[in-house]
Design a protein around this motif. Structure first.
Motif, mmCIF file in Angstrom:
data_model
loop_
_atom_site.group_PDB
_atom_site.id
_atom_site.type_symbol
_atom_site.label_atom_id
_atom_site.label_comp_id
_atom_site.label_asym_id
_atom_site.label_seq_id
_atom_site.Cartn_x
_atom_site.Cartn_y
_atom_site.Cartn_z
ATOM 1 N N ALA A 1 0.845 -1.202 0.000
ATOM 2 C CA ALA A 1 0.000 0.000 0.000
ATOM 3 C C ALA A 1 0.881 1.255 0.000
ATOM 4 O O ALA A 1 0.635 2.204 -0.754
ATOM 5 C CB ALA A 1 -0.931 -0.003 1.216
ATOM 6 N N ASN A 2 1.921 1.254 0.833
ATOM 7 C CA ASN A 2 2.854 2.390 0.874
ATOM 8 C C ASN A 2 3.586 2.538 -0.458
ATOM 9 O O ASN A 2 3.711 3.652 -0.988
ATOM 10 C CB ASN A 2 3.892 2.211 1.996
ATOM 11 C CG ASN A 2 3.308 2.418 3.368
ATOM 12 O OD1 ASN A 2 2.336 3.138 3.547
ATOM 13 N ND2 ASN A 2 3.904 1.785 4.369
ATOM 14 N N LEU A 3 4.082 1.425 -0.988
ATOM 15 C CA LEU A 3 4.847 1.457 -2.236
ATOM 16 C C LEU A 3 4.004 2.035 -3.375
ATOM 17 O O LEU A 3 4.442 2.935 -4.088
ATOM 18 C CB LEU A 3 5.337 0.049 -2.590
ATOM 19 C CG LEU A 3 6.214 -0.066 -3.844
ATOM 20 C CD1 LEU A 3 7.552 0.655 -3.648
ATOM 21 C CD2 LEU A 3 6.462 -1.533 -4.180
ATOM 22 N N PHE A 4 2.786 1.530 -3.541
ATOM 23 C CA PHE A 4 1.942 1.971 -4.663
ATOM 24 C C PHE A 4 1.397 3.385 -4.459
ATOM 25 O O PHE A 4 1.198 4.112 -5.425
ATOM 26 C CB PHE A 4 0.803 0.978 -4.906
ATOM 27 C CG PHE A 4 1.268 -0.401 -5.285
ATOM 28 C CD1 PHE A 4 2.476 -0.612 -5.949
ATOM 29 C CD2 PHE A 4 0.505 -1.516 -4.983
ATOM 30 C CE1 PHE A 4 2.913 -1.891 -6.305
ATOM 31 C CE2 PHE A 4 0.922 -2.802 -5.339
ATOM 32 C CZ PHE A 4 2.128 -2.986 -5.994
ATOM 33 N N ALA A 5 1.170 3.768 -3.204
ATOM 34 C CA ALA A 5 0.690 5.128 -2.938
ATOM 35 C C ALA A 5 1.795 6.157 -3.193
ATOM 36 O O ALA A 5 1.558 7.204 -3.797
ATOM 37 C CB ALA A 5 0.182 5.240 -1.498
ATOM 38 N N ASP A 6 3.012 5.842 -2.746
ATOM 39 C CA ASP A 6 4.122 6.788 -2.869
ATOM 40 C C ASP A 6 4.793 6.747 -4.233
ATOM 41 O O ASP A 6 5.359 7.743 -4.686
ATOM 42 C CB ASP A 6 5.169 6.524 -1.780
ATOM 43 C CG ASP A 6 4.636 6.811 -0.374
ATOM 44 O OD1 ASP A 6 3.601 7.496 -0.252
ATOM 45 O OD2 ASP A 6 5.258 6.341 0.594
ATOM 46 N N TYR A 7 4.751 5.588 -4.887
ATOM 47 C CA TYR A 7 5.454 5.403 -6.170
ATOM 48 C C TYR A 7 4.553 4.641 -7.148
ATOM 49 O O TYR A 7 4.830 3.491 -7.489
ATOM 50 C CB TYR A 7 6.773 4.636 -5.956
ATOM 51 C CG TYR A 7 7.628 5.257 -4.889
ATOM 52 C CD1 TYR A 7 8.370 6.418 -5.155
ATOM 53 C CD2 TYR A 7 7.701 4.710 -3.608
ATOM 54 C CE1 TYR A 7 9.152 7.003 -4.162
ATOM 55 C CE2 TYR A 7 8.473 5.295 -2.620
ATOM 56 C CZ TYR A 7 9.197 6.438 -2.905
ATOM 57 O OH TYR A 7 9.964 7.017 -1.924
ATOM 58 N N PRO A 8 3.466 5.267 -7.601
ATOM 59 C CA PRO A 8 2.524 4.556 -8.484
ATOM 60 C C PRO A 8 3.178 4.046 -9.769
ATOM 61 O O PRO A 8 2.686 3.091 -10.379
ATOM 62 C CB PRO A 8 1.446 5.598 -8.784
ATOM 63 C CG PRO A 8 2.007 6.907 -8.358
ATOM 64 C CD PRO A 8 3.059 6.635 -7.335
ATOM 65 N N GLU A 9 4.320 4.625 -10.132
ATOM 66 C CA GLU A 9 4.991 4.191 -11.365
ATOM 67 C C GLU A 9 5.511 2.755 -11.281
ATOM 68 O O GLU A 9 5.800 2.144 -12.316
ATOM 69 C CB GLU A 9 6.127 5.158 -11.749
ATOM 70 C CG GLU A 9 7.282 5.216 -10.764
ATOM 71 C CD GLU A 9 7.138 6.262 -9.651
ATOM 72 O OE1 GLU A 9 8.167 6.739 -9.155
ATOM 73 O OE2 GLU A 9 5.986 6.587 -9.266
ATOM 74 N N VAL A 10 5.635 2.187 -10.076
ATOM 75 C CA VAL A 10 6.117 0.800 -9.976
ATOM 76 C C VAL A 10 4.977 -0.225 -10.029
ATOM 77 O O VAL A 10 5.235 -1.414 -10.228
ATOM 78 C CB VAL A 10 6.978 0.540 -8.705
ATOM 79 C CG1 VAL A 10 8.172 1.476 -8.663
ATOM 80 C CG2 VAL A 10 6.153 0.611 -7.441
#
Length: 138
Positions: free
Chosen positions: A28-37
């Motif tokens: 959730a943190n990864l996709f919220a902060d870095y949607p490009e991944v």
């Protein structure tokens, strides 16, 4: 670089008790902060992906006292991640999300000392994985 192995083991033992929650928070943190991944995970079964992530964290922490095993494992992991489309610029994103997730999981046990131990550990882990990735590209 020396790592505070005891502090890493101790703090991770708290996280181990809630692995599913931890991995959900991480992604959730990864996709919220870095949607490009997020497209890198388009074909991933996220529950299984979360388990792989957690298994890798367990293996890393369990191998801290066996640097030869850890080095070989992490270089191999880095080599495999190239095949998934992971680029060097993704490593700091994952590191940031990992720290944010650890902070959330550890609550009041997340101290400056614990944070520094994890920053140092992740820096070393990422470098070994990148070394493995470089081996494949050259």
């Amino acid at each position: 670089m020396t790592m505070n192995i005891e502090l890493l083991e101790q703090s991770f033992s708290t996280v181990k008790a809630s692995s599913a929650d931890f991995t959900k928070t991480f992604y959730a943190n990864l996709f919220a902060d870095y949607p490009e991944v997020e497209p890198l995970f388009a074909n991933a079964h996220m529950e299984a992906q979360g388990q792989k992530l957690f298994d890798s964290l367990v293996l890393t922490i369990d191998s801290l006292r066996k640097p030869d095993v850890l080095t070989a494992t992490l270089k191999g992991l880095g080599t495999r991640h190239i095949k998934y489309g992971v680029l060097p610029q993704h490593y700091p994103m994952v590191g940031s999300s990992l720290l944010k997730s650890l902070e959330s999981a550890l609550g009041t046990d997340w101290t400056e000392e614990v944070k520094q131990a994890w920053i140092e550990a992740y820096t070393a882990v990422a470098q070994l994985m990148l070394d493995g990735a470089d081996k494949l590209e050259s």
